[in-house]
Write an enzyme that holds these catalytic residues in place. Structure first.
Site, PDB file in Angstrom:
ATOM      1  N   TYR A 143      41.574  27.577  40.807  1.00 35.25           N
ATOM      2  CA  TYR A 143      40.019  27.314  40.386  1.00 35.25           C
ATOM      3  C   TYR A 143      39.899  25.899  39.910  1.00 35.25           C
ATOM      4  O   TYR A 143      38.801  25.391  40.553  1.00 35.25           O
ATOM      5  CB  TYR A 143      39.614  28.114  39.110  1.00 35.25           C
ATOM      6  CG  TYR A 143      39.497  29.530  39.237  1.00 35.25           C
ATOM      7  CD1 TYR A 143      39.660  30.265  40.588  1.00 35.25           C
ATOM      8  CD2 TYR A 143      39.241  30.390  38.315  1.00 35.25           C
ATOM      9  CE1 TYR A 143      39.462  31.422  40.609  1.00 35.25           C
ATOM     10  CE2 TYR A 143      38.745  31.645  38.276  1.00 35.25           C
ATOM     11  CZ  TYR A 143      39.366  32.359  39.624  1.00 35.25           C
ATOM     12  OH  TYR A 143      39.246  33.719  39.944  1.00 35.25           O
ATOM     13  N   LYS A 193      53.162  36.896  40.564  1.00 37.37           N
ATOM     14  CA  LYS A 193      53.316  37.208  41.971  1.00 37.37           C
ATOM     15  C   LYS A 193      54.623  36.554  42.364  1.00 37.37           C
ATOM     16  O   LYS A 193      54.687  35.706  43.470  1.00 37.37           O
ATOM     17  CB  LYS A 193      52.156  37.225  42.811  1.00 37.37           C
ATOM     18  CG  LYS A 193      52.146  37.763  44.134  1.00 37.37           C
ATOM     19  CD  LYS A 193      52.120  39.368  44.159  1.00 37.37           C
ATOM     20  CE  LYS A 193      52.202  39.993  45.439  1.00 37.37           C
ATOM     21  NZ  LYS A 193      52.159  41.336  45.504  1.00 37.37           N
ATOM     22  N   ASP A 225      50.162  43.177  41.169  1.00 37.70           N
ATOM     23  CA  ASP A 225      49.493  44.378  41.772  1.00 37.70           C
ATOM     24  C   ASP A 225      49.919  45.436  40.887  1.00 37.70           C
ATOM     25  O   ASP A 225      49.088  46.620  40.643  1.00 37.70           O
ATOM     26  CB  ASP A 225      50.078  44.741  43.279  1.00 37.70           C
ATOM     27  CG  ASP A 225      51.356  44.014  43.482  1.00 37.70           C
ATOM     28  OD1 ASP A 225      51.829  43.396  42.652  1.00 37.70           O
ATOM     29  OD2 ASP A 225      51.931  44.406  44.439  1.00 37.70           O
ATOM     30  N   ASP A 249      41.376  36.429  35.386  1.00 36.33           N
ATOM     31  CA  ASP A 249      39.940  36.454  35.575  1.00 36.33           C
ATOM     32  C   ASP A 249      39.517  37.780  35.913  1.00 36.33           C
ATOM     33  O   ASP A 249      39.026  38.654  35.439  1.00 36.33           O
ATOM     34  CB  ASP A 249      39.517  35.553  36.617  1.00 36.33           C
ATOM     35  CG  ASP A 249      37.814  35.508  36.880  1.00 36.33           C
ATOM     36  OD1 ASP A 249      37.235  35.975  35.925  1.00 36.33           O
ATOM     37  OD2 ASP A 249      37.580  34.768  37.685  1.00 36.33           O
ATOM     38  N   ASP A 253      38.762  41.534  33.048  1.00 36.35           N
ATOM     39  CA  ASP A 253      37.484  42.267  33.624  1.00 36.35           C
ATOM     40  C   ASP A 253      38.069  43.853  33.655  1.00 36.35           C
ATOM     41  O   ASP A 253      37.323  44.621  33.269  1.00 36.35           O
ATOM     42  CB  ASP A 253      36.677  41.950  34.728  1.00 36.35           C
ATOM     43  CG  ASP A 253      35.686  40.749  34.282  1.00 36.35           C
ATOM     44  OD1 ASP A 253      35.737  40.476  33.232  1.00 36.35           O
ATOM     45  OD2 ASP A 253      34.931  40.553  35.224  1.00 36.35           O
TER      46      ASP A 253
END
Ligand code: NAD
Length: 358
Positions: A143, A193, A225, A249, A253
């Site tokens: 980001y 990852k 994942d 992020d 959620d």
């Protein structure tokens, strides 16, 4: 103790939920012998209306002079994406987090006992309990990396976003996670990852070094994942989950949804020196603003986090959380969490009941 608190009430339901949280703070002050000095700080759409920009000059300095910052919510259709950046509330949110150096975002996802029916997962999964803390790196990664968009000769437009992490950035968020785990159930799950990304391999090597240092804390690596799957299969297995910005992020959620309601979840953003910023995870809910319908619990629980993490006052934090659980156990509900057949109460009444329990 006397605590100086910056209040950013913001837009929409922000002022309504912050007012109830302030009432709860005062009740805690009375019970435990603390006093508070509140400093109103203008930020968001209301600041655009008042002074022409969403992040008025001197905002960060005002906040830095306080012990902690409590934020309601900012934004609304009136200050949409058609407005210049300096008038948009989102610009102010990113700016305040950056200026206060808040690199760690703490999002607890806990299923409150009285709300187990709101959990969208299987009953037997909910019954095991959910109480995890998502620790998201907030100021690095993709980001904030270099981005580019350019024309190629044969493939049309192409765009890139760079994900970069330094050992230093990884270590400071990692330490936060291990320290937090020591205050909880002493388990850290680090999400990456590493089977694909170089940044993840560096992330993992730094985390392993920390895991050796914090040998009293149980540690595991989880691929992102797999973490996404485990959060809906068996979220009860997690205590502290630490991860980089973009994974965090998305996963935070997901984690918040498994607990049921957006109106119940607090968050904290903290750095090394500046005051921490505490806020509900929900937005300004313009659809219900000014109608005494907003659930103030997420903001009230954000105050509990403030006592626990900024002031190291676990007893006060526990008192707030116990009062919230008691009111919910008695069956009191705001409209967003009211089961069919239950007559809901308003924002102010919910605040009053929680204060009374404290
Ligand atoms: P939202 O969280 O404001 O609302 C989503 C839905 O949840 C709405 O139906 C709303 O009524 C309900 N809701 C949210 N909080 C509630 C509460 N405390 N009690 C009862 N119901 C509640 O998200 P949105 O609609 O996507 O965004 C509205 C505005 O808020 C936008 O301008 C957005 O940019 C802004 N926003 C701000 C923040 C922040 O200040 N940190 C975060 C998210 C969104």
């Amino acid at each position: 103790m006397n605590y100086k608190i910056a209040l950013i009430k913001g837009d929409g339901i922000g002022p309504e939920v912050v007012n109830e949280a302030v009432g709860v703070m005062e009740a805690v002050g009375k019970k435990f012998g603390h006093t508070f000095e509140f400093v109103d700080v203008l930020l968001g759409g209301c600041a655009t209306d008042a002074v022409g920009k969403s992040y008025p000059d001197g905002t960060a300095e005002k906040c830095k002079a306080c012990d902690a910052v409590l934020l309601g919510a900012v934004g609304g259709p009136k200050w949409g994406s058609d407005k210049p950046a300096e008038q948009r509330p989102e610009t102010a949110l990113l700016a305040i987090r950056k200026d206060l150096g808040l690199y760690a975002n703490l999002r607890p996802a806990a299923l409150r006992p009285a709300m187990a029916d709101a959990c969208p997962l299987k009953k037997e999964t909910a019954e095991k309990g959910i109480d995890l803390m998502m620790v998201r790196e907030l100021t690095g990664g993709i980001y904030f990396g270099k981005r580019d968009k350019y024309q190629t000769e044969d493939r049309g437009l192409e765009a890139t976003d760079l994900m970069a992490y330094s050992e230093k950035e990884i270590e400071r968020i990692g330490r936060r996670a291990f320290e937090l785990a020591r205050l909880r159930r002493k388990k850290v799950s680090s999400v990456d990852k590493a089977n694909v990304l170089e940044t993840s391999r560096l992330w993992r090597s730094v985390m392993h070094r920390l895991a050796d240092e914090y040998s009293d804390v149980q540690y595991e690596d989880v691929l992102v994942d797999n973490c996404a799957m485990q959060l809906v299969r068996d979220p009860g297995q997690f205590d502290v989950v630490v991860t980089e910005n973009m994974f965090g992020d998305i996963l935070s959620d997901e984690a918040s949804m498994v607990t049921g309601s957006i109106g119940l979840l607090p968050s904290a953003s903290i750095g090394d020196t500046a005051p921490g910023l505490y806020e509900p995870i929900h937005g300004s809910a313009p659809d219900i603003a000014g109608q005494d319908k907003a659930n103030p619990i997420a903001t009230i629980l954000s105050v509990a986090m403030m006592f626990r993490y900024s002031f190291q006052r676990a007893e006060e934090a526990n008192a707030i959380e116990a009062a919230v659980d008691a009111v919910l156990a008695e069956g009191w509900r705001t409209p967003d969490i009211a089961e069919p057949g239950v007559t809901p109460i308003g924002t102010k009444e919910m605040g009053r009941l929680i204060r009374e329990h404290i």
